[in-house]
Motif scaffolding. Sequence first.
Motif, PDB file in Angstrom:
ATOM      1  N   SER A   1       0.835  -1.208   0.000  1.00 21.88           N
ATOM      2  CA  SER A   1       0.000   0.000   0.000  1.00 21.88           C
ATOM      3  C   SER A   1       0.859   1.243   0.000  1.00 21.88           C
ATOM      4  N   LYS A   2       0.359   2.304  -0.606  1.00 20.41           N
ATOM      5  CA  LYS A   2       1.119   3.540  -0.712  1.00 20.41           C
ATOM      6  C   LYS A   2       0.947   4.380   0.546  1.00 20.41           C
ATOM      7  N   PRO A   3       2.018   5.059   0.979  1.00 15.80           N
ATOM      8  CA  PRO A   3       1.874   5.959   2.130  1.00 15.80           C
ATOM      9  C   PRO A   3       0.881   7.064   1.801  1.00 15.80           C
ATOM     10  N   PRO A   4       0.115   7.518   2.766  1.00 17.39           N
ATOM     11  CA  PRO A   4      -0.876   8.561   2.494  1.00 17.39           C
ATOM     12  C   PRO A   4      -0.210   9.881   2.150  1.00 17.39           C
ATOM     13  N   GLY A   5      -0.818  10.604   1.237  1.00 15.24           N
ATOM     14  CA  GLY A   5      -0.285  11.905   0.878  1.00 15.24           C
ATOM     15  C   GLY A   5      -0.745  12.971   1.842  1.00 15.24           C
TER      16      GLY A   5
ATOM     17  N   LEU B   1      -5.863   5.849  10.382  1.00 17.95           N
ATOM     18  CA  LEU B   1      -4.616   5.596   9.648  1.00 17.95           C
ATOM     19  C   LEU B   1      -4.739   4.342   8.800  1.00 17.95           C
ATOM     20  N   GLN B   2      -5.377   3.326   9.346  1.00 18.41           N
ATOM     21  CA  GLN B   2      -5.569   2.096   8.592  1.00 18.41           C
ATOM     22  C   GLN B   2      -6.379   2.345   7.317  1.00 18.41           C
ATOM     23  N   LYS B   3      -7.406   3.169   7.429  1.00 20.54           N
ATOM     24  CA  LYS B   3      -8.277   3.434   6.280  1.00 20.54           C
ATOM     25  C   LYS B   3      -7.534   4.155   5.161  1.00 20.54           C
ATOM     26  N   ILE B   4      -6.738   5.176   5.516  1.00 21.28           N
ATOM     27  CA  ILE B   4      -6.077   5.927   4.448  1.00 21.28           C
ATOM     28  C   ILE B   4      -4.922   5.133   3.848  1.00 21.28           C
TER      29      ILE B   4
END
Length: 318
Positions: free
Chosen positions: A22-26, A308-311
């Motif tokens: 998964s990509k880190p959130p922006g 945090l899990q959701k994003i």
Amino acid sequence: MAVPASTPIEEVKEDLVPSGDSKPPGAGALRRILRKPSVIFSLAFLLIVTIMAIFAPLITQISGWTPYQFDESAVDPATGGLPLGGLGGISADHWLGVEPQNGRDIFARIVYGARVSMLIAICATALTMIIGITLGMLAGFVGGWTDTVISRLMDFLMAFPALIFMIAVLSAVPHGNRPLLLVLVLSLFSWPQTARVVRGQTMTLVNREFVEAARASGAGKMTLIFKEVLPNLSGTVVVMATLAVPNFIATEAGLSFLGVGVTPPTPSWGQMIAQAVPWYSSHPLFFAIPGIFLFLTVFSFTILGDNLQKIWASGGRS
């Protein structure tokens, strides 16, 4: 409380963590969750608790009472030691009232209890993550007999009813440095859960195209692990760490409530709740105040971890 990873709860937990790639959130995704009232409240409360924990000596110096001082003038011997005045003795001298019989300042003990709870939880989370990530990645990346040995060790530890064995171990060993002992015991029974998830995520990553390309270009095992696999586990690690902290706070409080955690006179929220049980009807605030702080701290961490899990799971689009 800590729950063995073989239970359905742990299976659900594995579904909650984001996938390994998964990509880190922006910045945009982070700004969106920071506008949520629940996240704002959680961060604000956790900031207050963190300030209390870090600056406990300074805060109690300002309030005028240490967590170990007795104030016999604040309790009434004629009523069995109940605090003088209304609301459990809340006054300009004692901001959250006093404990029955001995008159110790509840605010001072709450502040130092925050330091104890946060220190144990954060240290236990750090140690659990280090052991779990290291062994989980080793098992998933190397495979073969290494994977077999580590997996059997995880199965062995997860087969124990964790809470019962924590109580047994803590009851049997000398008191010594109790916070350090709690960190070690909590980590011992918790790292297999982290390692199990990391192992599964690593096994899905080792055959991905970018790892194969790096391997074909001559990258060594250490390069593959630290530059290709580990960065793609960041979402999993962050979410699991955020969810582990409230779990350890609650477990430490539960163990202290049962008398095998932090020992008197060191303050602990769980210990304060245990001491308040006989007084809940005559001095309800003595019971309610540490309970509210414990609940809100665990709740705030859980809200933060869930967002945090959701994003992370959505690649920063949530």
